[in-house]
Design a protein around this motif. Structure first.
Motif, PDB file in Angstrom:
ATOM      1  N   PRO A  20       0.829  -1.202   0.000  1.00 43.72           N
ATOM      2  CA  PRO A  20       0.000   0.000   0.000  1.00 43.72           C
ATOM      3  C   PRO A  20       0.868   1.258   0.000  1.00 43.72           C
ATOM      4  O   PRO A  20       2.039   1.224   0.381  1.00 43.72           O
ATOM      5  N   LEU A  21       0.282   2.355  -0.442  1.00 42.32           N
ATOM      6  CA  LEU A  21       0.952   3.652  -0.466  1.00 42.32           C
ATOM      7  C   LEU A  21       0.038   4.709   0.131  1.00 42.32           C
ATOM      8  O   LEU A  21      -1.184   4.658  -0.054  1.00 42.32           O
ATOM      9  N   SER A  22       0.634   5.676   0.796  1.00 41.10           N
ATOM     10  CA  SER A  22      -0.133   6.820   1.288  1.00 41.10           C
ATOM     11  C   SER A  22      -0.410   7.754   0.115  1.00 41.10           C
ATOM     12  O   SER A  22       0.212   7.648  -0.949  1.00 41.10           O
ATOM     13  N   ALA A  23      -1.305   8.687   0.311  1.00 48.31           N
ATOM     14  CA  ALA A  23      -1.611   9.665  -0.739  1.00 48.31           C
ATOM     15  C   ALA A  23      -0.359  10.461  -1.111  1.00 48.31           C
ATOM     16  O   ALA A  23      -0.124  10.740  -2.288  1.00 48.31           O
ATOM     17  N   ARG A  24       0.472  10.804  -0.129  1.00 53.07           N
ATOM     18  CA  ARG A  24       1.728  11.529  -0.400  1.00 53.07           C
ATOM     19  C   ARG A  24       2.672  10.689  -1.255  1.00 53.07           C
ATOM     20  O   ARG A  24       3.312  11.196  -2.177  1.00 53.07           O
ATOM     21  N   GLU A  25       2.779   9.399  -0.940  1.00 55.91           N
ATOM     22  CA  GLU A  25       3.654   8.519  -1.712  1.00 55.91           C
ATOM     23  C   GLU A  25       3.140   8.352  -3.139  1.00 55.91           C
ATOM     24  O   GLU A  25       3.929   8.356  -4.093  1.00 55.91           O
ATOM     25  N   GLN A  29       4.920   9.654  -6.809  1.00 52.29           N
ATOM     26  CA  GLN A  29       5.150   8.782  -7.956  1.00 52.29           C
ATOM     27  C   GLN A  29       4.479   9.279  -9.241  1.00 52.29           C
ATOM     28  O   GLN A  29       4.963   8.998 -10.331  1.00 52.29           O
ATOM     29  N   VAL A  30       3.366   9.995  -9.121  1.00 52.49           N
ATOM     30  CA  VAL A  30       2.612  10.396 -10.319  1.00 52.49           C
ATOM     31  C   VAL A  30       2.740  11.881 -10.659  1.00 52.49           C
ATOM     32  O   VAL A  30       2.305  12.305 -11.721  1.00 52.49           O
ATOM     33  N   GLU A  31       3.325  12.643  -9.762  1.00 48.91           N
ATOM     34  CA  GLU A  31       3.380  14.100  -9.926  1.00 48.91           C
ATOM     35  C   GLU A  31       3.990  14.528 -11.260  1.00 48.91           C
ATOM     36  O   GLU A  31       3.433  15.389 -11.956  1.00 48.91           O
ATOM     37  N   ALA A  32       5.113  13.961 -11.636  1.00 47.75           N
ATOM     38  CA  ALA A  32       5.780  14.371 -12.874  1.00 47.75           C
ATOM     39  C   ALA A  32       4.934  14.059 -14.103  1.00 47.75           C
ATOM     40  O   ALA A  32       4.836  14.869 -15.026  1.00 47.75           O
ATOM     41  N   GLU A  33       4.292  12.879 -14.101  1.00 46.43           N
ATOM     42  CA  GLU A  33       3.477  12.489 -15.260  1.00 46.43           C
ATOM     43  C   GLU A  33       2.191  13.306 -15.358  1.00 46.43           C
ATOM     44  O   GLU A  33       1.774  13.696 -16.443  1.00 46.43           O
ATOM     45  N   LEU A  34       1.550  13.549 -14.228  1.00 45.79           N
ATOM     46  CA  LEU A  34       0.255  14.231 -14.250  1.00 45.79           C
ATOM     47  C   LEU A  34       0.372  15.742 -14.134  1.00 45.79           C
ATOM     48  O   LEU A  34      -0.561  16.455 -14.486  1.00 45.79           O
ATOM     49  N   ASP A  35       1.505  16.217 -13.625  1.00 44.63           N
ATOM     50  CA  ASP A  35       1.755  17.660 -13.500  1.00 44.63           C
ATOM     51  C   ASP A  35       0.608  18.370 -12.788  1.00 44.63           C
ATOM     52  O   ASP A  35       0.004  19.298 -13.324  1.00 44.63           O
ATOM     53  N   TRP A  36       0.281  17.856 -11.596  1.00 48.83           N
ATOM     54  CA  TRP A  36      -0.776  18.500 -10.826  1.00 48.83           C
ATOM     55  C   TRP A  36      -0.412  18.539  -9.353  1.00 48.83           C
ATOM     56  O   TRP A  36       0.612  18.011  -8.934  1.00 48.83           O
ATOM     57  N   SER A  37      -1.291  19.176  -8.567  1.00 55.97           N
ATOM     58  CA  SER A  37      -1.025  19.396  -7.145  1.00 55.97           C
ATOM     59  C   SER A  37      -1.388  18.173  -6.305  1.00 55.97           C
ATOM     60  O   SER A  37      -2.110  17.279  -6.753  1.00 55.97           O
ATOM     61  N   TYR A  38      -0.901  18.187  -5.083  1.00 56.04           N
ATOM     62  CA  TYR A  38      -1.230  17.130  -4.126  1.00 56.04           C
ATOM     63  C   TYR A  38      -2.735  17.061  -3.894  1.00 56.04           C
ATOM     64  O   TYR A  38      -3.304  15.977  -3.799  1.00 56.04           O
TER      65      TYR A  38
END
Length: 127
Positions: A20-25, A29-38
């Motif tokens: 499992p992963l937390s929302a932060r984790e 992992q997806v921030e660069a691909e999706l280019d959006w905020s937390y």
């Protein structure tokens, strides 16, 4: 089968690789691909939870997520949809186009091929 959106698929792929992963984790992992905020990641996770695409549990005081959708079944649905809607093909996509994928191993590739060949769309030979 319902087909997740591209952003939902990005999150699912992250969870299929590690969970499992937390929302932060997940966000890391997806921030660069999706280019959006937390906050966008959190909102998408909430929607995915409502749709039954992910599961949530509390581990050591932290909410963590895991994929609720089966990886191979979801990928088969995407491949079938792409072949049918985009490429206008009546036959299943050849599984060799997935060879070399970093997302599926050999056993999953065989399962994907079987699912695509047996897709219940009314064509002769399908189930």
């Amino acid at each position: 089968m319902t087909i997740p959106s591209i952003t939902e698929l990005t999150i699912l792929k992250s969870l299929w690789k590690q969970h499992p992963l937390s929302a932060r984790e997940i966000h890391a992992q997806v921030e660069a691909e999706l280019d959006w905020s937390y906050s966008s990641t959190r909102k998408t996770l909430e929607r995915m939870l409502d749709k039954g695409y992910v599961r949530q549990q509390l581990v050591h005081g932290v909410q963590v997520y895991g994929a609720a959708l089966d990886k191979v079944e979801t990928l088969a649905a995407f491949a079938h949809d792409f072949g049918k809607r985009v490429m206008e093909m009546d036959l299943p996509l050849p599984v060799n186009m997935f060879t070399g994928s970093k997302l599926v191993d050999g056993a999953e590739l065989a399962q994907l091929e079987q699912l695509l060949n047996d897709w219940p769309d009314g064509r002769e030979g399908g189930k």
